[in-house]
Design a protein around this motif. Structure first.
Motif, PDB file in Angstrom:
ATOM      1  N   SER A 170      14.647  27.797   5.606  1.00  0.00           N
ATOM      2  CA  SER A 170      15.380  27.893   6.867  1.00  0.00           C
ATOM      3  C   SER A 170      16.376  26.762   7.066  1.00  0.00           C
ATOM      4  CB  SER A 170      14.395  27.909   8.045  1.00  0.00           C
ATOM      5  OG  SER A 170      13.646  26.707   8.082  1.00  0.00           O
ATOM      6  N   ALA A 171      16.469  25.837   6.123  1.00  0.00           N
ATOM      7  CA  ALA A 171      17.390  24.707   6.257  1.00  0.00           C
ATOM      8  C   ALA A 171      18.841  25.176   6.167  1.00  0.00           C
ATOM      9  CB  ALA A 171      17.110  23.666   5.187  1.00  0.00           C
ATOM     10  N   ARG A 172      19.702  24.473   6.885  1.00  0.00           N
ATOM     11  CA  ARG A 172      21.141  24.725   6.835  1.00  0.00           C
ATOM     12  C   ARG A 172      21.844  23.385   6.731  1.00  0.00           C
ATOM     13  NH1 ARG A 172      19.137  28.800   6.075  1.00  0.00           N
ATOM     14  NH2 ARG A 172      19.472  30.866   6.991  1.00  0.00           N
ATOM     15  N   PHE A 173      22.952  23.356   6.001  1.00  0.00           N
ATOM     16  CA  PHE A 173      23.648  22.118   5.723  1.00  0.00           C
ATOM     17  C   PHE A 173      25.121  22.254   6.077  1.00  0.00           C
ATOM     18  CE2 PHE A 173      20.075  22.697   2.939  1.00  0.00           C
ATOM     19  CZ  PHE A 173      19.459  21.456   2.883  1.00  0.00           C
ATOM     20  N   GLU A 216       0.821  -1.212   0.000  1.00  0.00           N
ATOM     21  CA  GLU A 216       0.000   0.000   0.000  1.00  0.00           C
ATOM     22  C   GLU A 216       0.853   1.259   0.000  1.00  0.00           C
ATOM     23  OE1 GLU A 216      -3.404   0.393  -0.306  1.00  0.00           O
ATOM     24  OE2 GLU A 216      -3.117  -1.692  -0.919  1.00  0.00           O
ATOM     25  N   VAL A 217       2.117   1.134   0.377  1.00  0.00           N
ATOM     26  CA  VAL A 217       3.017   2.291   0.398  1.00  0.00           C
ATOM     27  C   VAL A 217       3.660   2.447  -0.967  1.00  0.00           C
ATOM     28  CG1 VAL A 217       5.167   3.225   1.357  1.00  0.00           C
ATOM     29  CG2 VAL A 217       3.472   2.166   2.875  1.00  0.00           C
ATOM     30  N   ARG A 218       3.496   3.616  -1.567  1.00  0.00           N
ATOM     31  CA  ARG A 218       4.060   3.885  -2.893  1.00  0.00           C
ATOM     32  C   ARG A 218       5.246   4.837  -2.842  1.00  0.00           C
ATOM     33  NH1 ARG A 218       0.298   2.585  -6.920  1.00  0.00           N
ATOM     34  NH2 ARG A 218      -0.911   0.794  -6.191  1.00  0.00           N
ATOM     35  N   ALA A 219       5.403   5.580  -1.756  1.00  0.00           N
ATOM     36  CA  ALA A 219       6.527   6.509  -1.626  1.00  0.00           C
ATOM     37  C   ALA A 219       6.782   6.756  -0.144  1.00  0.00           C
ATOM     38  CB  ALA A 219       6.239   7.827  -2.347  1.00  0.00           C
ATOM     39  N   ILE A 220       8.005   7.199   0.172  1.00  0.00           N
ATOM     40  CA  ILE A 220       8.426   7.433   1.553  1.00  0.00           C
ATOM     41  C   ILE A 220       8.935   8.863   1.667  1.00  0.00           C
ATOM     42  CG2 ILE A 220      10.018   6.729   3.394  1.00  0.00           C
ATOM     43  CD1 ILE A 220      10.256   4.002   1.879  1.00  0.00           C
ATOM     44  N   ILE A 221       8.470   9.573   2.684  1.00  0.00           N
ATOM     45  CA  ILE A 221       8.990  10.900   3.009  1.00  0.00           C
ATOM     46  C   ILE A 221       9.743  10.804   4.330  1.00  0.00           C
ATOM     47  CG2 ILE A 221       8.391  13.269   3.671  1.00  0.00           C
ATOM     48  CD1 ILE A 221       5.926  13.018   1.854  1.00  0.00           C
ATOM     49  N   VAL A 222      10.932  11.391   4.379  1.00  0.00           N
ATOM     50  CA  VAL A 222      11.708  11.467   5.626  1.00  0.00           C
ATOM     51  C   VAL A 222      11.854  12.934   5.997  1.00  0.00           C
ATOM     52  CG1 VAL A 222      13.857  10.893   6.802  1.00  0.00           C
ATOM     53  CG2 VAL A 222      12.968   9.364   5.025  1.00  0.00           C
ATOM     54  N   THR A 223      11.494  13.270   7.220  1.00  0.00           N
ATOM     55  CA  THR A 223      11.582  14.656   7.675  1.00  0.00           C
ATOM     56  C   THR A 223      11.937  14.678   9.157  1.00  0.00           C
ATOM     57  OG1 THR A 223      10.460  16.814   7.551  1.00  0.00           O
ATOM     58  CG2 THR A 223       9.137  14.918   8.287  1.00  0.00           C
ATOM     59  N   GLY A 224      12.065  15.868   9.719  1.00  0.00           N
ATOM     60  CA  GLY A 224      12.396  16.016  11.129  1.00  0.00           C
ATOM     61  C   GLY A 224      11.262  16.672  11.893  1.00  0.00           C
ATOM     62  N   GLU A 225      11.197  16.400  13.184  1.00  0.00           N
ATOM     63  CA  GLU A 225      10.181  16.993  14.036  1.00  0.00           C
ATOM     64  C   GLU A 225      10.511  18.458  14.324  1.00  0.00           C
ATOM     65  OE1 GLU A 225       6.675  17.062  16.197  1.00  0.00           O
ATOM     66  OE2 GLU A 225       7.467  15.380  15.035  1.00  0.00           O
ATOM     67  N   GLY A 226       9.492  19.310  14.289  1.00  0.00           N
ATOM     68  CA  GLY A 226       9.690  20.711  14.632  1.00  0.00           C
ATOM     69  C   GLY A 226      10.190  21.541  13.464  1.00  0.00           C
ATOM     70  N   ASP A 227      10.498  22.799  13.751  1.00  0.00           N
ATOM     71  CA  ASP A 227      10.951  23.706  12.693  1.00  0.00           C
ATOM     72  C   ASP A 227      12.404  24.144  12.867  1.00  0.00           C
ATOM     73  OD1 ASP A 227      10.703  25.323  14.891  1.00  0.00           O
ATOM     74  OD2 ASP A 227       9.108  26.577  14.054  1.00  0.00           O
ATOM     75  N   ARG A 228      13.104  23.580  13.862  1.00  0.00           N
ATOM     76  CA  ARG A 228      14.492  23.957  14.100  1.00  0.00           C
ATOM     77  C   ARG A 228      15.474  23.090  13.329  1.00  0.00           C
ATOM     78  NH1 ARG A 228      16.017  23.344  19.902  1.00  0.00           N
ATOM     79  NH2 ARG A 228      17.847  24.541  19.280  1.00  0.00           N
ATOM     80  N   ALA A 229      15.193  21.790  13.239  1.00  0.00           N
ATOM     81  CA  ALA A 229      16.198  20.885  12.696  1.00  0.00           C
ATOM     82  C   ALA A 229      15.579  19.696  11.989  1.00  0.00           C
ATOM     83  CB  ALA A 229      17.117  20.379  13.806  1.00  0.00           C
TER      84      ALA A 229
END
Length: 303
Positions: A150-153, A48-61
């Motif tokens: 706001s992302a930093r690398f 049933e899963v066709r794609a995966i999103i990876v993200t972080g909790e919150g808006d800081r990191a």
């Protein structure tokens, strides 16, 4: 597995893995690695899963890198007893020499990126804030990376007295070119989303409030319009051909894939749905309908 440092959710045929240690800017631990590896396997096994999103909790990191709470012992694995991924004791032999093939030597970030590399579902990184160290190198095995303004690398390894990990010496030059990869790794500086986009590290930069909706828009485009078996094959064909010596290697595999797919119901559905101007309903599933030549590479243990 019960998750304590990530969240896993499936909706609209999209699995979302959220790094969830907001009190420490989602810093990476051995536990997080094991949970992410498990969640990726779970998504891969779910038709049933066709794609995966990876993200972080919150808006800081997204992920602020390795958890540094162990101080000077952070990267001295033998001095630490809190690594859940450590198996079979120490790689240090009785005579003081090191068995570099020992399981305990393996980099946990590399275990994660190799698992992402093995995925049969597209993986989209939604980079919502700071992403340094393993926070940026884990992204390299993902297929599409979009960033909040706001992302930093930062490939900060030389500033911490170590080296790029998570198989990034293989991934990064292939994504951004050798000169840019070395510039970022030599300096170890932190840079903004605009520079990441200009250098080819991310494909687009969006407002923080639009990041999750844009990631889901990309995922839905895949989920609603494409055949899962075709996507699984395409993903592995593209990644593995990055190391091919000659285009004949690609010709051999895509010839097999076109022949095999043409005999399956998905190809018929793809043509007829187009001719009949309707949404496709692909019947083949990754769990049971991959062609018999898959996997075509040597079997390796990435556990």
């Amino acid at each position: 597995m019960t998750y304590s440092e990530i969240k896993y959710d499936v909706a609209d045929r999209i699995a979302t893995i959220t790094l969830h240690r907001p009190e420490s800017m989602n810093a990476f631990t051995g536990t997080m690695m094991l949970e992410m590896v498990d969640a990726l396997g779970r998504a891969d096994a779910d038709d049933e899963v066709r794609a995966i999103i990876v993200t972080g909790e919150g808006d800081r990191a997204f992920c602020a890198g390795a958890d540094l709470s162990q101080g000077a012992k952070t990267f001295d694995y033998d001095a630490r007893s809190d690594r859940p991924d450590k198996k079979g004791g120490s790689p240090v032999r009785d005579d003081g020499s090191i068995d570099y093939s020992h399981e305990a030597v393996r980099d946990s970030g590399g275990r994660l990126t190799l698992r992402i590399f093995e995925c049969v579902k597209p993986v989209i990184g939604a980079i919502n804030g700071a992403a340094v160290g393993i926070g940026v190198t884990m992204q390299l095995a993902m297929d599409i990376r979009i960033a909040s303004e706001s992302a930093r690398f930062g490939f900060v390894f030389a500033r911490r007295g170590i080296v790029p990990e998570a198989a990034s010496a293989w991934f990064l030059p292939r994504i951004v070119g050798i000169s840019k990869a070395l510039e970022w790794c030599y300096s170890g500086r932190v840079f903004d989303a605009a520079e990441a986009h200009a250098g080819g590290l991310v494909s687009e930069v969006v407002a923080p409030t639009a990041l999750q909706s844009r990631a889901r828009e990309i995922a839905r485009e895949i989920a609603e319009n494409t055949a899962p078996v075709s996507i699984a094959l395409t993903r592995q064909m593209m990644w593995r051909m990055l190391g091919a010596d000659h285009p004949m290697e690609a010709h051999r595999i895509d010839s097999r894939a076109i022949y095999a797919r043409g005999r399956q119901a998905d190809a018929k559905e793809g043509i007829m749905s187009f001719l009949e101007k309707r949404a496709p309903d692909y019947p083949n599933e990754v769990s049971g309908d991959m062609p018999d030549f898959y996997p075509w590479w040597d079997e390796l243990d990435y556990s």
